[in-house]
Design a protein around this motif. Structure first.
Motif, mmCIF file in Angstrom:
data_model
loop_
_atom_site.group_PDB
_atom_site.id
_atom_site.type_symbol
_atom_site.label_atom_id
_atom_site.label_comp_id
_atom_site.label_asym_id
_atom_site.label_seq_id
_atom_site.Cartn_x
_atom_site.Cartn_y
_atom_site.Cartn_z
ATOM 1 N N ALA A 47 15.403 56.934 -57.430
ATOM 2 C CA ALA A 47 15.337 56.117 -58.647
ATOM 3 C C ALA A 47 16.610 56.294 -59.486
ATOM 4 O O ALA A 47 17.154 55.314 -60.010
ATOM 5 N N HIS A 48 17.089 57.529 -59.601
ATOM 6 C CA HIS A 48 18.339 57.764 -60.337
ATOM 7 C C HIS A 48 19.526 57.134 -59.612
ATOM 8 O O HIS A 48 20.399 56.542 -60.247
ATOM 9 N N SER A 51 19.650 53.278 -60.184
ATOM 10 C CA SER A 51 20.240 52.827 -61.445
ATOM 11 C C SER A 51 21.738 53.099 -61.480
ATOM 12 O O SER A 51 22.520 52.280 -61.984
ATOM 13 N N ASP A 112 11.546 54.782 -62.013
ATOM 14 C CA ASP A 112 12.247 55.886 -62.668
ATOM 15 C C ASP A 112 11.313 56.658 -63.585
ATOM 16 O O ASP A 112 11.317 57.893 -63.593
ATOM 17 N N THR A 116 10.109 60.560 -62.279
ATOM 18 C CA THR A 116 10.817 61.652 -62.947
ATOM 19 C C THR A 116 9.906 62.511 -63.833
ATOM 20 O O THR A 116 10.397 63.439 -64.447
#
Length: 156
Positions: A47-48, A51, A112, A116
């Protein structure tokens, strides 16, 4: 001089398309690996990465494809906005862009948030990642069509 500039703009257009398609393929492969993992941190890392890559690689590539494509049609004597292949290319771009901007960006934000947290719901994270992957696979099909359209120029 104008021919040299047009060649460079065409180069930027093709390079942007390569980065957009190739980046999407790689993100799908990395996403598939993360989705199969039992380690929720891997989905969070994806997810990080999504982005990070989206903002720094894919977005500039998409902008380069759009601006250079418009430039080529506006300044080229042989290409017009009324030609079928140009209309198909613009339609494919708009469709891919809208799916990415409206659907995939929302899914990526949700992913995200979910991935997280310290208490990651692995199944929810996997489901969101699967939805993102299917959405981007649809974009890839559209982009492959756009590449076909640019190469073969139907209606020309």
């Amino acid at each position: 001089m104008a021919e040299i500039l047009e060649s460079w703009i065409h180069f930027i257009h093709v390079l942007g398309a390569i980065i957009w398609v190739g980046g999407g393929v790689m993100l799908n492969l990395i996403g598939a690996r993360a989705r199969k993992s039992d380690d929720p941190r891997l989905i969070g890392e994806f997810a990080h990465t999504l982005s990070y890559i989206g903002l720094r690689v894919l977005t500039p590539a998409v902008v380069a494809v759009l601006l250079s494509g418009l430039w080529l049609v506006l300044t080229g004597s042989e290409w017009k906005f009324t030609q079928l292949w140009v209309l198909l290319g613009l339609g494919a771009f708009i469709l891919a862009f809208l799916i990415g901007a409206i659907y995939l960006s929302r899914i990526a934000i949700q992913l995200d948030r979910v991935a997280t947290h310290t208490d990651v719901d692995l199944q929810t994270a996997r489901n969101l990642l699967a939805r993102w992957m299917v959405g981007y696979q649809i974009i890839l099909v559209i982009l492959v069509f756009a590449v076909w359209d640019m190469v073969f120029k139907p209606g020309l």
